[in-house]
Structures are given as structure tokens and as C-alpha cells.
Scaffold this motif. Structure first.
Motif, short mmCIF file in Angstrom:
data_model
loop_
_atom_site.label_atom_id
_atom_site.label_comp_id
_atom_site.label_asym_id
_atom_site.label_seq_id
_atom_site.Cartn_x
_atom_site.Cartn_y
_atom_site.Cartn_z
N VAL B 88 0.87 -1.17 0.00
CA VAL B 88 0.00 0.00 0.00
C VAL B 88 0.91 1.22 0.00
CG1 VAL B 88 -1.82 1.26 1.20
CG2 VAL B 88 -1.75 -1.24 1.34
N ALA B 89 0.87 1.96 -1.10
CA ALA B 89 1.69 3.16 -1.18
C ALA B 89 0.83 4.36 -0.81
CB ALA B 89 2.26 3.32 -2.58
N SER B 90 1.49 5.41 -0.37
CA SER B 90 0.70 6.57 0.04
C SER B 90 1.47 7.85 -0.19
CB SER B 90 0.33 6.40 1.52
OG SER B 90 0.67 7.53 2.27
N GLY B 91 0.76 8.90 -0.48
CA GLY B 91 1.42 10.17 -0.69
C GLY B 91 0.42 11.28 -0.93
N ALA B 92 0.88 12.50 -0.74
CA ALA B 92 -0.01 13.65 -0.95
C ALA B 92 -0.12 13.98 -2.43
CB ALA B 92 0.53 14.85 -0.18
N PHE B 93 0.93 13.70 -3.18
CA PHE B 93 0.96 14.00 -4.61
C PHE B 93 0.56 15.45 -4.91
CE2 PHE B 93 0.89 9.38 -4.63
CZ PHE B 93 1.87 9.09 -5.57
N HIS B 94 1.11 16.35 -4.12
CA HIS B 94 0.85 17.77 -4.37
C HIS B 94 1.60 18.22 -5.62
CE1 HIS B 94 -1.43 18.37 -0.84
NE2 HIS B 94 -0.43 18.19 0.01
N VAL B 95 2.85 17.77 -5.73
CA VAL B 95 3.68 18.21 -6.85
C VAL B 95 3.66 17.17 -7.97
CG1 VAL B 95 5.98 18.94 -7.56
CG2 VAL B 95 5.17 19.41 -5.21
N SER B 96 4.02 15.95 -7.61
CA SER B 96 4.05 14.91 -8.64
C SER B 96 2.70 14.20 -8.72
CB SER B 96 5.15 13.91 -8.30
OG SER B 96 4.97 13.42 -6.99
N LYS B 97 2.55 13.36 -9.72
CA LYS B 97 1.33 12.57 -9.89
C LYS B 97 1.72 11.09 -9.94
CE LYS B 97 0.38 14.67 -13.81
NZ LYS B 97 1.49 15.63 -13.83
N PRO B 98 0.78 10.20 -9.66
CA PRO B 98 1.11 8.78 -9.78
C PRO B 98 1.66 8.45 -11.18
CG PRO B 98 -0.96 9.02 -8.64
CD PRO B 98 -0.57 10.40 -9.08
N SER B 99 1.21 9.19 -12.18
CA SER B 99 1.69 8.90 -13.54
C SER B 99 3.13 9.35 -13.75
CB SER B 99 0.78 9.57 -14.57
OG SER B 99 0.74 10.96 -14.35
N ASP B 100 3.72 10.00 -12.74
CA ASP B 100 5.13 10.35 -12.83
C ASP B 100 6.03 9.19 -12.37
OD1 ASP B 100 4.63 12.90 -13.78
OD2 ASP B 100 4.42 13.72 -11.75
N LEU B 101 5.42 8.16 -11.83
CA LEU B 101 6.21 6.99 -11.46
C LEU B 101 6.61 6.26 -12.74
CD1 LEU B 101 3.92 5.71 -8.56
CD2 LEU B 101 6.27 6.53 -8.26
N ILE B 102 7.69 5.49 -12.66
CA ILE B 102 8.08 4.75 -13.87
C ILE B 102 6.95 3.77 -14.21
CG2 ILE B 102 10.57 5.00 -13.52
CD1 ILE B 102 10.62 2.12 -12.44
N PRO B 103 6.70 3.58 -15.51
CA PRO B 103 5.55 2.79 -15.95
C PRO B 103 5.48 1.39 -15.30
CG PRO B 103 6.60 3.82 -17.83
CD PRO B 103 7.46 4.11 -16.65
#
Ligand SMILES: Nc1ncnc2c1ncn2[C@@H]1O[C@H](COP(=O)(O)OP(=O)(O)O)[C@@H](O)[C@H]1O
Ligand SMILES: [Mg+2]
Lengths: 220, 226
Positions: B88-103
Motif C-alpha cells: 500500500v503506497a501513500s502520498g499527498a501528490f501535491h507536486v508529482s502525480k502517480p503517472s510520474d512513477l516509472i511505468p
């Protein structure tokens, strides 16, 4: 409570007792948990095709992301670790260090199972402890073998020794001797300090679990 | 004696436990029901900071990938397969987005859920409803000293309102704010109670306002205290 028997709805209901709102997140973690179990039941060749239902919880700080996950683990009796992904970007970390996450998870798991077993043998351990205490308070006398039927001085001694032992046992069990001082030998490293920390305590405190548990595992 | 008996019991329990079996069970449990919570995943998403000696974020994602995909990790208890561990990953993602993770890593986290920031009304519920709610906890603690702690409804509403206000004014730390507010509010009571002979204490709205007023008035101070 066995998670295999909990439906997603039951999981959500259990989470509701601790977490306010965040219904969507509760629902998704409940499905993910059930799906993991489903995946484990699927035939191996197909199982490999099914992508595990890992989740990303998106949201600001302090809204229940950790709490939901922790509760989920607790109600399914699952070992749980929390790590800051960002810590691996710090200077000094090398690639394979991420595997330490799994090692920590295993430490938690061992501790959990160990605690369960400890509880399971508690009654028996207490019985043994009482006998040991009686031996400490009243060292057993070693009687010489005697022809049957004869009642010598030593037998009388043995008999009164037995009676004293039983009296002491009764007092011990009733807790009447609780406050009496007694001296016992305690090996310095045998204090089971793991009992002091709950599974969630450890990871929060960032202790080096491996070191802590060092003395408690079977020597290889 | 009680202490000694406890030590003996622990020692005897250790003798009775089959450590090999414990380890076997523990490995199986970690593999089949383990849950790993990867906090601040957003901080390793996106392009690496241009400067600074940090290990590259993408590098960390690449390191995490095999563990999440399923691999065998060597531990002192033997090999652990990570295939069925739930991440289970977690984050605020204020700056980055989940789509910024490597595919590849994105692919391993197919479920995304957004959690809402909490309302004042939800703060009221959080204070009172959960089995382990803060108010339940403080009541239980004071009960051990023979003191009944009570909160009026408008006191609870005032605590929630203050928490929401401080969150809006300084940093928004969600329900964590309730912890800091409650400990500030009850500081005096928790300090004095053992030496007083009160049997019952009621916290009302006025008490909440008075106790927290000085801290709230001083904006700068409340940044640190509340
Ligand atoms: N929705 C909620 N319901 C009940 N308590 C909550 C909720 N959200 C946060 N809390 C409480 O606030 C504190 C911080 O929550 P946590 O789950 O750690 O936040 P985060 O979203 O940053 O992971 C915990 O003590 C938790 O019990
Ligand atoms: Mg957090």
C-alpha cells in the motif's frame, strides 16, 4: 477472526469502527485484501498473469491513510511495516537496501507468532515456573533408597518436606508471597525486551530490530 | 516474588516454544498476508532533483520494482518470497502525480484511491466515535485515578472548530491536529489531578475557549504548539 472468511463488506464494517469517512479507500483496501486471497487460490499458471492489487492512497497528511492500512493489517492478523520511500533517496543508501523492508516485515512476523505461542503455552509455563520457585525456596532433599514398609527418620523428614512444599505452593498460587523478596539469578541478556514493544512501536521508533533480537534466535 | 515468578514464567515459556516452528509459521505469514506500507511514494516520483547528492528517485523506483513484482529476499530466517505481499503506497501528490512513477511500477499499483481532507463535522466524529477515540482514551486514563472526565457537546464542537481553524491558518495536518489540541487543552488537568480530590471534571465550551485562547491568539506560537 480469520481474514479468509471475511468478505469485503465485513472488512469495511470492521474498519468503520476505527476510521471516520474515507469510504472509498476502505472499500478498495477491502477488495485488495480479498483479491490477494483469491489470487492465491487460482491455478499457478493463471495466477502469474494476475497482477497483485497493490494500492496507492492519495491524500493530504493526517486523513487516515496509515490508520486504514494498519487497521487492515490488525484485523487480518497480518504483519505490517511502514517505510518512508523517501528514505531510500538519502545519501548512504545503496540499491539492495530496499530489501531491508522485507527483512523488517519478517522480524515483525516472527515477533507476532512468538507472542501468540507464548500466550498459548502460558498456563504450562506458569506451572513450571511454580515448581521452579518451590525448588528455589525449598531445595529438594535427596532421600536414600530404603526397604519398603520401613519408616525411618529420613522418611519423616521427606514427608514434612512434602507438606511444607504443598503449603508453600498454595500460598504462591494465592499470591500471598507476592511481595516477599526472593533472590534469583537472571542472565543479563535474557530479559525478553521484545514484549515491551508492540509491533507498531518498533517501526515507529526506527530501532534496529535485528540487533534487538540478536540474542533470542537459535544460534546457527 | 511476583516479579521473580514472572521471569521464571517467561523463561519457561521460551523453553516450551519451538523456535523452528515459529520461524516457519512467520515466514509463511509474511509471504501470504504481509502488508508493506510505502509512505511518501510521491517523493520518489518525477524527475530527480538537479542538484544535491540524493540517490536518484528513479533509481529508488527501480530498486523497489523487483520487490513489488515478486522476488526472493534473503533473510536470516531463510528466503522470503514477496509475490503475495500486499503493498500500500501513500502520498499527498501535491507536486508529482502517480503517472510520474516509472511505468513498470505504476503497473504494479493498479488501484488508486483519493482520500478527502477531513471536515469539522468529521473531526467531531473522530473525537468521539472510534473505539479508540481520543476522548475515550483520556476518559479511560483519568478513570484510573478515580476521576470522571466529561465533555459537553459544545466543547467537542469547539475543539473540532479550533482544529479546523488552526489547520487552515498554519499547516494542515488533518486529524493529527486533534492530538495536539487535546493535549494542550488537558495539560493542566493531567498535571493537577493526582494531587486534587475532585471526582468529576466537566470540560465545556468556555473552558475550551479559555484554555486555548492564549495559544490561538498568538499566531506564531500556535504554529509551534497546536
Ligand atoms: N478518517 C479518520 N478517522 C479516524 N481517525 C483518523 C482519521 N484520519 C486520521 N485519523 C487519526 O489521525 C492520526 C493520523 O492519521 P494517519 O492515518 O497516520 O494519517 P496519514 O493520512 O498521514 O497516514 C491517527 O491518530 C488517526 O487515528
Ligand atoms: Mg502519513
Amino acid at each position: 477472526m480469520k481474514i479468509d472468511q471475511l468478505t469485503p463488506r465485513q472488512i469495511v464494517n470492521a474498519l468503520d469502527k476505527y476510521i471516520i469517512g474515507q469510504d472509498k479507500a476502505k472499500k478498495m483496501v477491502a477488495i485488495a485484501l480479498r483479491n490477494r486471497w483469491r489470487r492465491q487460490q487460482v491455478k499457478e499458471d493463471l495466477r502469474e498473469e494476475i497482477i497483485p492489487n497493490n494500492i496507492i492512497l492519495i491524500g493530504p497528511t493526517g486523513v487516515g491513510k496509515t490508520e486504514i492500512s494498519r487497521r487492515l493489517a490488525k484485523l487480518s492478523n497480518a504483519p505490517f511495516v511502514k517505510v518512508e520511500a523517501s528514505k531510500f533517496t538519502e545519501v548512504g543508501y545503496v540499491g539492495r537496501d530496499v530489501e531491508s523492508i522485507i527483512r523488517d516485515l519478517l522480524e515483525i512476523s516472527v515477533q507476532m507468532v512468538r507472542e501468540e505461542k507464548t500466550i498459548a503455552v502460558e498456563g504450562k509455563a506458569h506451572d513450571h515456573a511454580i515448581e521452579r520457585m518451590l525448588d528455589t525456596l525449598l531445595p529438594p532433599i535427596t532421600a536414600k533408597p530404603k526397604p519398603v514398609g520401613e519408616m525411618g527418620e529420613e522418611d519423616k523428614l521427606e514427608l514434612s518436606h512434602q507438606r511444607t512444599r504443598e503449603k508453600l505452593r498454595a500460598q504462591l498460587l494465592e499470591g500471598k508471597l507476592d511481595d516477599r523478596p526472593v533472590e534469583i539469578d537472571v542472565p543479563a541478556d535474557s530479559t525478553p525486551m521484545m514484549q515491551i514493544f508492540s509491533p507498531m512501536g518498533i517501526e515507529e521508533m526506527g530501532l534496529n530490530i535485528q540487533e534487538m533480537f540478536g540474542g533470542m534466535m537459535p544460534k546457527k | 516474588m511476583a516479579e521473580a515468578l514472572k521471569i521464571f514464567t517467561q523463561q519457561e515459556a521460551q523453553k516450551l516454544i519451538d523456535m523452528e516452528e515459529v520461524i516457519r509459521t512467520a515466514v509463511a505469514r509474511a509471504q501470504n498476508s504481509g502488508i508493506v506500507f510505502l509512505d511518501e511514494i510521491d517523493k520518489i516520483a518525477g524527475a530527480s532533483s538537479k542538484h544535491g547528492p540524493d540517490v536518484s528517485r528513479e533509481g529508488v523506483q527501480r530498486d523497489l520494482l523487483p520487490v513489488v513484482e515478486g522476488t526472493s529476499v534473503v533473510t536470516k530466517y531463510g528466503m522470503v518470497k514477496t509475490d503475495h505481499i500486499l503493498f500500500v503506497a501513500s502520498g499527498a501528490f501535491h507536486v508529482s502525480k502517480p503517472s510520474d512513477l516509472i511505468p513498470e511500477l505504476q503497473g504494479r499499483f493498479p488501484i488508486r484511491v483519493e482520500l478527502n481532507s477531513l471536515s469539522e463535522q468529521e473531526f467531531i466524529q473522530i473525537l468521539t466515535e472510534p473505539k479508540n477515540a481520543l476522548i475515550v482514551q483520556y476518559k479511560a486514563m483519568l478513570e484510573t485515578e478515580g476521576v470522571e472526565l466529561k465533555f459537553t457537546d459544545d466543547a467537542i464542537a469547539e475543539i473540532a472548530r479550533t482544529a479546523a481553524m488552526v489547520n487552515a491558518r498554519s499547516e494542515n495536518i488533518g486529524a493529527r491536529r486533534l492530538h495536539t489540541i487535546m493535549s494542550n487543552l488537558l495539560e493542566e488537568i493531567l498535571f493537577e489531578v493526582p494531587e486534587s480530590d475532585v471526582k468529576s471534571l466537566t470540560v465545556d465550551k468556555k473552558k475550551v475557549q479559555e484554555t486555548l485562547a492564549s495559544v490561538i491568539e498568538d499566531e506564531d506560537l500556535s504554529r509551534y504548539i497546536l
